[in-house]
Design an enzyme around this catalytic site. Structure first.
Site, PDB file in Angstrom:
ATOM      1  N   LYS A 111       0.829  -1.212   0.000  1.00 37.90           N
ATOM      2  CA  LYS A 111       0.000   0.000   0.000  1.00 37.90           C
ATOM      3  C   LYS A 111       0.861   1.260   0.000  1.00 37.90           C
ATOM      4  O   LYS A 111       0.522   2.257  -0.655  1.00 37.90           O
ATOM      5  CB  LYS A 111      -0.929   0.004   1.222  1.00 37.90           C
ATOM      6  CG  LYS A 111      -2.027  -1.040   1.194  1.00 37.90           C
ATOM      7  CD  LYS A 111      -3.050  -0.760   0.122  1.00 37.90           C
ATOM      8  CE  LYS A 111      -4.203  -1.736   0.197  1.00 37.90           C
ATOM      9  NZ  LYS A 111      -5.190  -1.513  -0.892  1.00 37.90           N
ATOM     10  N   LYS A 194      -7.540 -14.472 -13.156  1.00 37.87           N
ATOM     11  CA  LYS A 194      -8.792 -14.567 -12.418  1.00 37.87           C
ATOM     12  C   LYS A 194      -9.683 -13.353 -12.630  1.00 37.87           C
ATOM     13  O   LYS A 194      -9.225 -12.254 -12.955  1.00 37.87           O
ATOM     14  CB  LYS A 194      -8.509 -14.741 -10.922  1.00 37.87           C
ATOM     15  CG  LYS A 194      -7.956 -13.516 -10.221  1.00 37.87           C
ATOM     16  CD  LYS A 194      -7.810 -13.771  -8.729  1.00 37.87           C
ATOM     17  CE  LYS A 194      -7.319 -12.518  -8.012  1.00 37.87           C
ATOM     18  NZ  LYS A 194      -7.237 -12.705  -6.547  1.00 37.87           N
ATOM     19  N   LYS A 197     -12.557  -7.345  -9.513  1.00 40.41           N
ATOM     20  CA  LYS A 197     -12.761  -5.909  -9.703  1.00 40.41           C
ATOM     21  C   LYS A 197     -11.439  -5.175  -9.872  1.00 40.41           C
ATOM     22  O   LYS A 197     -11.336  -4.212 -10.638  1.00 40.41           O
ATOM     23  CB  LYS A 197     -13.521  -5.339  -8.505  1.00 40.41           C
ATOM     24  CG  LYS A 197     -13.845  -3.853  -8.629  1.00 40.41           C
ATOM     25  CD  LYS A 197     -14.612  -3.350  -7.426  1.00 40.41           C
ATOM     26  CE  LYS A 197     -14.912  -1.867  -7.545  1.00 40.41           C
ATOM     27  NZ  LYS A 197     -15.619  -1.330  -6.372  1.00 40.41           N
TER      28      LYS A 197
END
Length: 331
Positions: A111, A194, A197
């Site tokens: 992050k 895969k 979103k």
């Protein structure tokens, strides 16, 4: 009966991959375990959603999981922020979580690299909040993906550390839930792996997508130039579409297109049209139920209220006992 806890991202619309994978396992689990499934709106605050988006996302997730088969009478389905005991346990666990171990978290480091202008304390202490989500119900089983296994290890660390500090084997160790049967994996439409979103809106078919949206997404799905010889091995992008076809279509339909490919006679336009119509047919019951539930505010309020009551009964017992062990006692 063993206790299972799993979080549901409050920003995560359900797509085919979720539905045929984790959600169907949740539906099965609710019959065999004491299940707590929560919509993780506290966690979403690290991205600073607007109030309208926060509330709207939570409602959408609640509606979609109910439509997919979660039964509020069998499982405890609740909104994380409706259970203040979680935030209280989060506070207590933070007091015994150390900066070095939090900074070593793989997800935190990812992050920091991805959003250097928004490195907030919530990102740093995300594993502590996750531990509180699990430990508040003294869960022993947690369905998590590979990317969450380090957080689960940290939850065990925080629980065991509490036990040592207060000389009481209070929190059991939670472990990853593994299903005996093979999980159904739905690939994305972009040929990159895969469905999800995070891979982009056109990678996934969502349960709430209308028929025309599904058709457009499938017709834009990535393909190759087609087979040039009989019995040619399928490329990854074509195998992905055949994998989806196998899940949503009849065996006869799959066999028809598989043979057409083997004979180098397949027409991708016809193939994708059939795939789109079969996806529409397969998702119609969920889509209709989503639309009906979204309008039934009274029922949604009832479900949320029931989930809060059941979750707070469990969480309240834990907090009462934790406070006693820590020395918070009334005079």
């Amino acid at each position: 009966m063993e206790t299972v806890v799993s979080g549901i991202r409050s920003t995560g619309k359900l797509h085919l991959g979720n539905y045929y994978g984790a959600v169907q396992n949740f539906v099965r689990m609710q019959h065999d375990y004491s299940c707590f499934f929560f919509i993780a709106d506290f966690h979403s605050l690290t991205t600073h959603p607007t109030p309208d988006n926060l509330h709207g996302n939570v409602k959408q997730v609640l509606v979609e999981y109910l439509a997919a088969g979660l039964d509020p009478e069998k499982a405890t389905l609740y909104v994380q922020s409706d259970v203040p005991e979680i935030a209280e346990l989060y506070l207590y666990l933070n007091m015994n979580a150390y900066l070095g171990e939090l900074e070593r978290s793989t997800s935190f480091k990812d992050k920091v690299r991805a959003q250097p202008d928004n490195v907030n304390a919530g990102l740093l202490t995300y594993p502590v909040l996750m531990a509180a989500d699990i430990l508040i119900h003294k869960a022993t089983k947690v369905p998590v993906g590979k990317d969450q296994e380090q957080h689960l290890e940290m939850a065990r660390t925080f629980g065991n550390r509490f036990n040592r500090f207060y000389t009481n084997e209070y929190f059991p160790e939670p472990y990853a839930f593994s299903f005996s049967e093979k999980l159904v994996k739905i690939p994305g439409l972009d040929g990159k792996g895969k469905m999800g979103k995070s891979e982009g809106e056109n990678n996934a078919v969502y349960l709430a997508d209308d028929e025309e949206t599904i058709r457009k997404k499938v017709m834009r799905a990535v393909t190759d130039s087609g087979p040039t010889a009989e019995n040619q091995q399928k490329s990854e992008v074509i195998q992905n579409l055949f994998d989806i076809l196998k899940v949503v279509s009849t065996a006869d339909t799959y066999q028809h297109f598989d043979e057409a490919y083997a004979k180098a006679q397949i027409r991708y336009g016809d193939f994708k049209k059939q795939l789109a119509e079969d996806i529409i047919l397969a998702t119609a019951p969920m889509r209709n139920r989503i639309n009906d539930l979204a309008k039934d505010t009274t029922y949604l309020q009832k479900v949320a209220r029931l989930g809060t009551e059941k979750a707070r009964e469990s969480a309240g017992k834990t907090i009462k006992e934790v406070r006693e062990l820590m020395g918070f006692r009334k005079f």
